[in-house]
Design a protein around this motif. Structure first.
Motif, mmCIF file in Angstrom:
data_model
loop_
_atom_site.group_PDB
_atom_site.id
_atom_site.type_symbol
_atom_site.label_atom_id
_atom_site.label_comp_id
_atom_site.label_asym_id
_atom_site.label_seq_id
_atom_site.Cartn_x
_atom_site.Cartn_y
_atom_site.Cartn_z
ATOM 1 N N HIS A 63 -28.175 -24.651 16.019
ATOM 2 C CA HIS A 63 -29.293 -25.520 15.683
ATOM 3 C C HIS A 63 -28.907 -26.429 14.529
ATOM 4 O O HIS A 63 -27.936 -26.155 13.811
ATOM 5 C CB HIS A 63 -30.597 -24.750 15.434
ATOM 6 C CG HIS A 63 -30.496 -23.585 14.523
ATOM 7 N ND1 HIS A 63 -30.522 -23.695 13.171
ATOM 8 C CD2 HIS A 63 -30.360 -22.266 14.801
ATOM 9 C CE1 HIS A 63 -30.412 -22.494 12.622
ATOM 10 N NE2 HIS A 63 -30.305 -21.620 13.588
ATOM 11 N N PRO A 64 -29.612 -27.532 14.365
ATOM 12 C CA PRO A 64 -29.197 -28.602 13.458
ATOM 13 C C PRO A 64 -28.831 -28.180 12.040
ATOM 14 O O PRO A 64 -27.885 -28.730 11.476
ATOM 15 C CB PRO A 64 -30.395 -29.556 13.456
ATOM 16 C CG PRO A 64 -31.026 -29.347 14.780
ATOM 17 C CD PRO A 64 -30.843 -27.881 15.084
ATOM 18 N N GLU A 65 -29.532 -27.238 11.452
ATOM 19 C CA GLU A 65 -29.225 -26.908 10.057
ATOM 20 C C GLU A 65 -27.794 -26.405 9.878
ATOM 21 O O GLU A 65 -27.197 -26.614 8.838
ATOM 22 C CB GLU A 65 -30.234 -25.916 9.479
ATOM 23 C CG GLU A 65 -30.036 -24.490 9.924
ATOM 24 C CD GLU A 65 -31.044 -23.550 9.285
ATOM 25 O OE1 GLU A 65 -30.612 -22.506 8.790
ATOM 26 O OE2 GLU A 65 -32.240 -23.873 9.281
ATOM 27 N N HIS A 66 -27.227 -25.767 10.897
ATOM 28 C CA HIS A 66 -25.847 -25.280 10.795
ATOM 29 C C HIS A 66 -24.807 -26.363 11.054
ATOM 30 O O HIS A 66 -23.629 -26.170 10.759
ATOM 31 C CB HIS A 66 -25.617 -24.120 11.768
ATOM 32 C CG HIS A 66 -26.360 -22.890 11.388
ATOM 33 N ND1 HIS A 66 -26.903 -22.044 12.309
ATOM 34 C CD2 HIS A 66 -26.668 -22.360 10.184
ATOM 35 C CE1 HIS A 66 -27.511 -21.047 11.700
ATOM 36 N NE2 HIS A 66 -27.382 -21.224 10.400
ATOM 37 N N PHE A 67 -25.244 -27.497 11.616
ATOM 38 C CA PHE A 67 -24.318 -28.571 11.961
ATOM 39 C C PHE A 67 -24.526 -29.807 11.098
ATOM 40 O O PHE A 67 -24.019 -30.880 11.420
ATOM 41 C CB PHE A 67 -24.467 -28.925 13.443
ATOM 42 C CG PHE A 67 -23.946 -27.854 14.356
ATOM 43 C CD1 PHE A 67 -22.680 -27.932 14.893
ATOM 44 C CD2 PHE A 67 -24.725 -26.735 14.650
ATOM 45 C CE1 PHE A 67 -22.201 -26.938 15.717
ATOM 46 C CE2 PHE A 67 -24.250 -25.730 15.481
ATOM 47 C CZ PHE A 67 -22.976 -25.834 16.020
ATOM 48 N N ALA A 68 -25.243 -29.664 10.007
ATOM 49 C CA ALA A 68 -25.511 -30.803 9.128
ATOM 50 C C ALA A 68 -24.221 -31.399 8.578
ATOM 51 O O ALA A 68 -24.087 -32.615 8.443
ATOM 52 C CB ALA A 68 -26.437 -30.397 7.995
ATOM 53 N N ASN A 69 -23.266 -30.541 8.256
ATOM 54 C CA ASN A 69 -21.958 -30.981 7.765
ATOM 55 C C ASN A 69 -20.953 -29.849 7.963
ATOM 56 O O ASN A 69 -21.318 -28.737 8.351
ATOM 57 C CB ASN A 69 -22.031 -31.445 6.303
ATOM 58 C CG ASN A 69 -22.581 -30.382 5.374
ATOM 59 O OD1 ASN A 69 -22.221 -29.213 5.456
ATOM 60 N ND2 ASN A 69 -23.467 -30.789 4.473
ATOM 61 N N VAL A 70 -19.701 -30.126 7.700
ATOM 62 C CA VAL A 70 -18.645 -29.125 7.901
ATOM 63 C C VAL A 70 -18.816 -27.953 6.940
ATOM 64 O O VAL A 70 -18.555 -26.805 7.309
ATOM 65 C CB VAL A 70 -17.246 -29.776 7.780
ATOM 66 C CG1 VAL A 70 -16.147 -28.729 7.745
ATOM 67 C CG2 VAL A 70 -17.024 -30.742 8.951
ATOM 68 N N ALA A 71 -19.281 -28.197 5.741
ATOM 69 C CA ALA A 71 -19.483 -27.104 4.780
ATOM 70 C C ALA A 71 -20.484 -26.085 5.319
ATOM 71 O O ALA A 71 -20.287 -24.871 5.189
ATOM 72 C CB ALA A 71 -19.957 -27.658 3.440
ATOM 73 N N ARG A 72 -21.553 -26.558 5.950
ATOM 74 C CA ARG A 72 -22.544 -25.631 6.518
ATOM 75 C C ARG A 72 -21.982 -24.893 7.726
ATOM 76 O O ARG A 72 -22.274 -23.715 7.927
ATOM 77 C CB ARG A 72 -23.809 -26.377 6.893
ATOM 78 C CG ARG A 72 -24.577 -26.827 5.676
ATOM 79 C CD ARG A 72 -26.048 -26.739 5.902
ATOM 80 N NE ARG A 72 -26.756 -27.257 4.753
ATOM 81 C CZ ARG A 72 -27.861 -27.955 4.836
ATOM 82 N NH1 ARG A 72 -28.393 -28.232 6.009
ATOM 83 N NH2 ARG A 72 -28.448 -28.380 3.739
ATOM 84 N N LEU A 73 -21.185 -25.575 8.521
ATOM 85 C CA LEU A 73 -20.539 -24.904 9.652
ATOM 86 C C LEU A 73 -19.587 -23.817 9.160
ATOM 87 O O LEU A 73 -19.526 -22.729 9.725
ATOM 88 C CB LEU A 73 -19.756 -25.920 10.485
ATOM 89 C CG LEU A 73 -20.493 -26.517 11.652
ATOM 90 C CD1 LEU A 73 -19.731 -27.705 12.214
ATOM 91 C CD2 LEU A 73 -20.719 -25.477 12.719
ATOM 92 N N GLU A 74 -18.858 -24.122 8.101
ATOM 93 C CA GLU A 74 -17.946 -23.140 7.535
ATOM 94 C C GLU A 74 -18.714 -21.921 7.025
ATOM 95 O O GLU A 74 -18.296 -20.778 7.240
ATOM 96 C CB GLU A 74 -17.125 -23.766 6.405
ATOM 97 C CG GLU A 74 -16.077 -22.824 5.850
ATOM 98 C CD GLU A 74 -15.168 -23.510 4.861
ATOM 99 O OE1 GLU A 74 -14.051 -23.008 4.682
ATOM 100 O OE2 GLU A 74 -15.548 -24.547 4.270
ATOM 101 N N ALA A 75 -19.846 -22.144 6.386
ATOM 102 C CA ALA A 75 -20.666 -21.032 5.906
ATOM 103 C C ALA A 75 -21.146 -20.174 7.076
ATOM 104 O O ALA A 75 -21.147 -18.940 6.990
ATOM 105 C CB ALA A 75 -21.851 -21.558 5.102
ATOM 106 N N LEU A 76 -21.535 -20.804 8.169
ATOM 107 C CA LEU A 76 -21.961 -20.062 9.355
ATOM 108 C C LEU A 76 -20.824 -19.213 9.900
ATOM 109 O O LEU A 76 -20.997 -18.020 10.177
ATOM 110 C CB LEU A 76 -22.449 -21.029 10.438
ATOM 111 C CG LEU A 76 -22.713 -20.424 11.814
ATOM 112 C CD1 LEU A 76 -23.852 -19.410 11.759
ATOM 113 C CD2 LEU A 76 -22.984 -21.518 12.830
ATOM 114 N N VAL A 77 -19.658 -19.805 10.043
ATOM 115 C CA VAL A 77 -18.505 -19.079 10.587
ATOM 116 C C VAL A 77 -18.121 -17.921 9.672
ATOM 117 O O VAL A 77 -17.819 -16.827 10.144
ATOM 118 C CB VAL A 77 -17.327 -20.040 10.832
ATOM 119 C CG1 VAL A 77 -16.048 -19.291 11.142
ATOM 120 C CG2 VAL A 77 -17.676 -20.999 11.970
#
Length: 87
Positions: A63-77
């Motif tokens: 969902h969008p909050e996890h794909f806002a930027n690469v830093a957020r994607l990294e936090a999810l992973v």
């Protein structure tokens, strides 16, 4: 924070796959806000992360909050794989 190997690789992939004009993507580049990624592209990014890093992102986390930027994607992973050395 210094860029990790994960963020460098993902930034390069996103720039090459979705911009293709030599532009750079940084960890804090607003991917959705700038329309770099759209809803279909999210699944391309999810597939890239699975293939490149062996991390499966569940549909419930797409969902969008996890794909806002690469830093957020990294936090999810990192949350999904806290013991893995992907950084």
């Amino acid at each position: 924070m210094a860029d990790s190997q994960f963020s460098l690789t993902l930034c390069r992939f996103i720039a090459d796959a979705f911009l293709g004009d030599g532009s750079r993507v940084l960890r804090d580049t607003p991917l959705l806000e700038l329309n770099i990624l759209d809803s279909a592209a999210l699944f391309d990014v999810v597939d890239f992360i699975r293939q490149e890093f062996g991390v499966q992102i569940p549909v419930t986390d797409i969902h969008p909050e996890h794909f806002a930027n690469v830093a957020r994607l990294e936090a999810l992973v990192m949350r999904l794989n806290p013991l893995e050395k992907i950084a």
